[in-house]
Write a protein that holds these residues in place. Structure first.
Motif, PDB file in Angstrom:
ATOM      1  N   CYS A 117      24.960  -8.060  -4.783  1.00  0.00           N
ATOM      2  CA  CYS A 117      23.936  -7.098  -3.134  1.00  0.00           C
ATOM      3  C   CYS A 117      22.809  -7.516  -3.090  1.00  0.00           C
ATOM      4  CB  CYS A 117      24.429  -5.700  -3.558  1.00  0.00           C
ATOM      5  SG  CYS A 117      25.882  -4.929  -3.808  1.00  0.00           S
ATOM      6  N   LYS A 120      20.261  -5.080  -2.311  1.00  0.00           N
ATOM      7  CA  LYS A 120      19.542  -4.148  -2.905  1.00  0.00           C
ATOM      8  C   LYS A 120      19.756  -5.419  -4.048  1.00  0.00           C
ATOM      9  CE  LYS A 120      22.688  -0.293  -2.155  1.00  0.00           C
ATOM     10  NZ  LYS A 120      22.691   1.369  -2.742  1.00  0.00           N
ATOM     11  N   GLU A 122      20.802  -6.509  -6.312  1.00  0.00           N
ATOM     12  CA  GLU A 122      22.211  -5.915  -7.912  1.00  0.00           C
ATOM     13  C   GLU A 122      23.467  -6.834  -7.708  1.00  0.00           C
ATOM     14  OE1 GLU A 122      21.679  -2.092  -7.388  1.00  0.00           O
ATOM     15  OE2 GLU A 122      19.492  -1.462  -8.417  1.00  0.00           O
TER      16      GLU A 122
END
Length: 360
Positions: A117, A120, A122
């Protein structure tokens, strides 16, 4: 209490002749099936220390605890672990992703979608994750252990929460194991032990070298000690003071080192001090440990060997103890010589003063 009639000693010296690593069918909890052969009590032997291979291992693993959100939405993976355990993603595309094939401890393959992502920053496992969670009946607090082998294959294991550990422990019968051990000791045959590392962090099977080193230390009252392992993973190291030393069961197992030391643990904020009976190999003294002075058993000339068991290169522990006894004897001889020389010098000065005193 049912083991009263088994007539088992408080310790049984054994040779490990086989270890099989297994996983529980229903819970995926890992355990070791250890095969042991009892030795006679007087055959106190220690294996030679074989050098370990210090070459760096290419196996990488990490552990991730599940939260309530990760039960359904997916599993968030820290960036460092994702980059070292999973194949590299193509970060040049708009939505970096890949499909992973992961094997569990029973050889069953699971398909996960691994995505990155960007907003994010992450890594995450999405598609296929909820199916895995439901099939394994995972709950918040359980952990997943990912392992990347030297061949690049990825494996997954499960570490259940402590509450479920207690349920597994209740299903096993210590009496059955003790009956098998008693029969093996009396007949000289082998027996098996199932060892669950997460359930019993302080094991009942102790390496002989660890046992000998622990009972040689002088754990007198007032000694400051620390616990070698924490009861709960991630908990801080515990420190305490020895307040007693006595047999936990003086009738059935007198002289046993099992939980023979009473320790008063230091208090922590918002908690009370705790008194606990521990084994010598669970703790270590702070600072330089004192060594017990105990009588040396007679030397044994017996040699352990059998065509049905692997060949072991062994060193007699009594020989090592006897060597230290000779060392202590030499110290005593030096002390006697020093006292004798000091006495002669003192007599000489007394004679000189007595003869020359009238002249002074």
């Amino acid at each position: 209490m049912e083991s009263t009639n088994l007539n088992l000693p408080h310790k049984v010296l054994c040779i490990v002749i086989g270890v099989q690593l297994k996983a529980h069918v229903n819970t995926d909890e890992v355990f070791a099936l250890v095969t042991l052969i009892p030795l006679k009590q007087q055959e106190f032997m220690v294996e030679d220390n074989h050098p370990f291979d210090d070459s760096p291992s290419e196996v990488y693993s990490f552990k991730k605890m599940l939260t309530s959100i990760e039960d359904a939405a997916g599993l968030y993976i820290p960036k460092e672990h994702a980059e070292r355990c999973f194949p590299s993603l193509d970060m040049t595309v708009q939505q970096p992703m890949q499909d992973l094939v992961v094997k569990d401890l029973h050889g069953i393959e699971w398909n996960f979608r691994h995505i990155y992502c960007d907003h994010k920053k992450e890594h995450m496992l999405t598609c296929g994750w909820s199916t895995f969670v439901n099939s394994k009946k995972l709950v918040p607090g359980d952990s997943c252990i990912f392992v990347r082998g030297e061949n690049g294959e990825i494996g997954i294991g499960i570490h259940r929460a402590m509450k479920q550990h207690s349920d597994i422990w209740k299903t096993s019968s210590p009496l059955g194991l003790m009956c098998a051990a008693s029969h093996a000791v009396s007949t000289g045959t082998m027996f098996h032990v199932q060892y669950y590392p997460w359930i019993t962090p302080f094991e009942f099977m102790i390496p002989l070298k660890t046992y000998v080193e622990s009972i040689e230390r002088d754990y007198s009252i007032g000694t400051r000690v620390r616990r070698l392992l924490s009861e709960v993973e991630g908990s801080p190291r515990r420190y305490g003071t020895i307040v007693g030393n006595e047999d936990i069961d003086p009738i059935r197992w007198p002289g046993s080192e099992w939980r023979c030391i009473k320790v008063q643990w230091d208090s922590t904020p918002n908690s009370f001090t705790q008194l606990e009976s521990v084994c010598p190999w669970w703790i270590e003294p702070l600072g330089s440990p004192k060594i017990k002075s105990f009588p040396i058993p007679p030397l044994s000339n017996e040699v352990i060997g059998s065509s049905s068991t692997p060949e072991y290169h062994t060193v007699d522990v009594d020989m090592d103890m006897q060597g230290r006894q000779h060392y202590n004897t030499r110290n005593d001889e030096n002390s006697i010589f020093f006292i004798f020389a000091f006495s002669i010098i003192l007599c000489f000065f007394t004679f000189v003063i007595f003869v020359f005193r009238p002249l002074l």
